[in-house]
Each structure stands twice: as structure tokens, then as C-alpha cells.
Write an enzyme that holds these catalytic residues in place. Structure first.
Site: not given
Length: 247
Positions: A63, A100, A102
Site C-alpha cells: 500500500h 493479498d 487488498h
């Protein structure tokens, strides 16, 4: 990197970088070592004394954007390792596969403008961080997003990779394959609503090994991203590593 170290609080203190990302005095050094662990995996594979590598590191990294830490992530470790593979080893075409739960918005932001970098991700959508629509393609269709609806399970995950993600990866023909290995798409994980089983992570690992064998002499380096149910994380990561070891 220096800016993250400059943010470090005094010993015993905790500061929030965003609603999800808190750091203490040791966080920046932990993140630096996590990125270094993935770099070490790249070196091990490129030097030839390891067939594959898994960096069991935290904090995660996918991220983290070029100028902003977020979502538990301080440095984009896998993207840093890709840059290292270019700088030290002279590689040009590098791919990241991310499973993942996300979407790895940071990795995508770094890779999308460069047609010699490839990013493919399966993830729940809608879900944090809200990016990763199938319409996001990158500068040269070098980004492949495979969004899955809440409640999706093994069938949807495997079909997305079998018919879209893996063919695009093989067509890109990377010289090195990096994996953002998050195990929070497991049905037991508390942070999202995908319903994968442990065996699904073994399946995707086998498929990625097959592409690596055909495109880049089997060179594959995996790094831990998410996974927040400890039993599911342990079982899934263990199977992933055993498959990387061809066991």
C-alpha cells in the site's frame, strides 16, 4: 525513506500516520529491514544459490505509495526489490503478482507508468483502499486487476487467474517474478470477506512456478503481505513455502 525515519517518535511513544498506520521508535528500521529482506531474496535467486526465496517480513509494503505511507505499510518492499533487480542485476522486465485480499495501490502506482514492469492483482472490491478496478490498465496494459466480490471463493479466484491473470503474466514474459503473498483472502481472516481455502494458495503458487519456469529460469521471490488470522496465516504461508521448495 529519510522522511519516514524523520517521523519516528521518541522511545515509548506512538504516532498515527493515518487511521490505520501507527509507528513507534522502531517501525522505520523494521520497515527498512523488511525491504532489505526482499532484496536479499532477489540477490539469492540471481546469484543462483537459491531456486526461490520467501521473505517472511513485516510490516507489509504494497500500500505504500512513492510519497505516502498507508495501510500498515511504510516502504513498498516488493517495488524496492524490483528497482534493485534492475540496478544491480541489469534486469529489464520484472513482474509482480499480488494475491493479498487488498489491492496493492502502492505497487500499482509505481509500476503503472513503466511498460517494462507488470503488476497483476486479485483482491476484494469494494474493500480498502478502494482502488483496483478492472479498468485500471497502466501505461501499456501492464496492469491487470482481478477484482472479486465479497463472498467470492475458490472457484472465482482460480478462474480469474486461470483465464486472465496468468495468461497476461506469461505474455509479458518477465525476467524475474516477484510475489506479494498476502494470505488475508482466507475464509478465516477477519479483515475482509473472500472465502479462499489454504489449498488455493498452494494452487496459485504452483501456477506461478510454472510461469517462472517457462519465462525466467524459475526465478521467483515472494514476500509476505497481509494475513491476520494466525492459524490460517501459518497454514497458508507454510504451504506456499513448501510449494516454492517444490515439495
Amino acid at each position: 525513506m529519510r522522511a519516514i525515519f524523520d517521523l519516528a517518535p521518541a522511545a515509548g511513544e506512538l504516532i498515527a500516520l493515518d487511521a490505520d498506520t501507527f509507528v513507534n521508535a522502531a517501525s522505520a528500521e523494521a520497515a527498512r529491514r523488511a525491504a532489505g529482506g526482499v532484496i536479499a531474496g532477489v540477490d539469492a535467486v540471481m546469484e543462483g544459490w537459491a531456486d526461490a526465496a520467501f521473505a517472511a517480513v513485516r510490516p507489509p509494503g504494497h500500500h505504500a505509495e512513492p510519497d505516502r505511507p498507508m495501510g500498515f505499510c511504510l516502504f513498498a518492499s516488493v517495488a524496492v526489490a524490483a528497482r534493485h533487480a534492475r540496478a544491480r542485476w541489469g534486469l529489464k522486465r520484472i513482474a509482480v503478482v499480488d494475491f493479498d485480499v487488498h489491492h496493492g495501490n502502492g505497487t500499482q502506482d509505481i509500476f503503472a507508468p513503466d511498460p517494462d514492469l507488470f503488476y497483476a492483482s486479485s483482491h476484494q472490491l469494494p474493500c480498502y483502499p478502494g482502488t483496483g478496478a478492472s479498468s485500471e490498465h497502466g501505461a501499456a496494459r501492464n496492469v491487470v486487476n482481478l477484482p472479486l466480490s465479497p463472498g467470492a471463493g475458490s472457484m472465482e479466484f482460480r478462474e480469474a487467474w486461470e483465464y486472465l491473470g496468468l495468461p497476461a503474466l506469461a505474455a509479458f514474459a518477465p525476467e524475474l517474478l516477484l510475489v506479494s503473498a498476502g494470505f488475508d483472502a482466507h475464509r478465516a481472516d477477519p479483515l475482509a470477506q473472500l472465502r479462499l481455502d489454504t489449498l488455493d494458495f498452494g494452487w496459485i503458487t504452483d501456477r506461478l512456478l510454472a510461469v517462472a519456469d517457462s519465462c525466467c529460469c524459475g526465478r521467483i521471490v515472494s514476500a509476505l503481505e497481509g494475513g491476520y488470522d494466525l492459524d490460517a496465516l501459518a497454514a497458508s504461508a507454510s504451504l506456499h513455502v513448501r510449494r516454492l521448495m517444490r515439495l
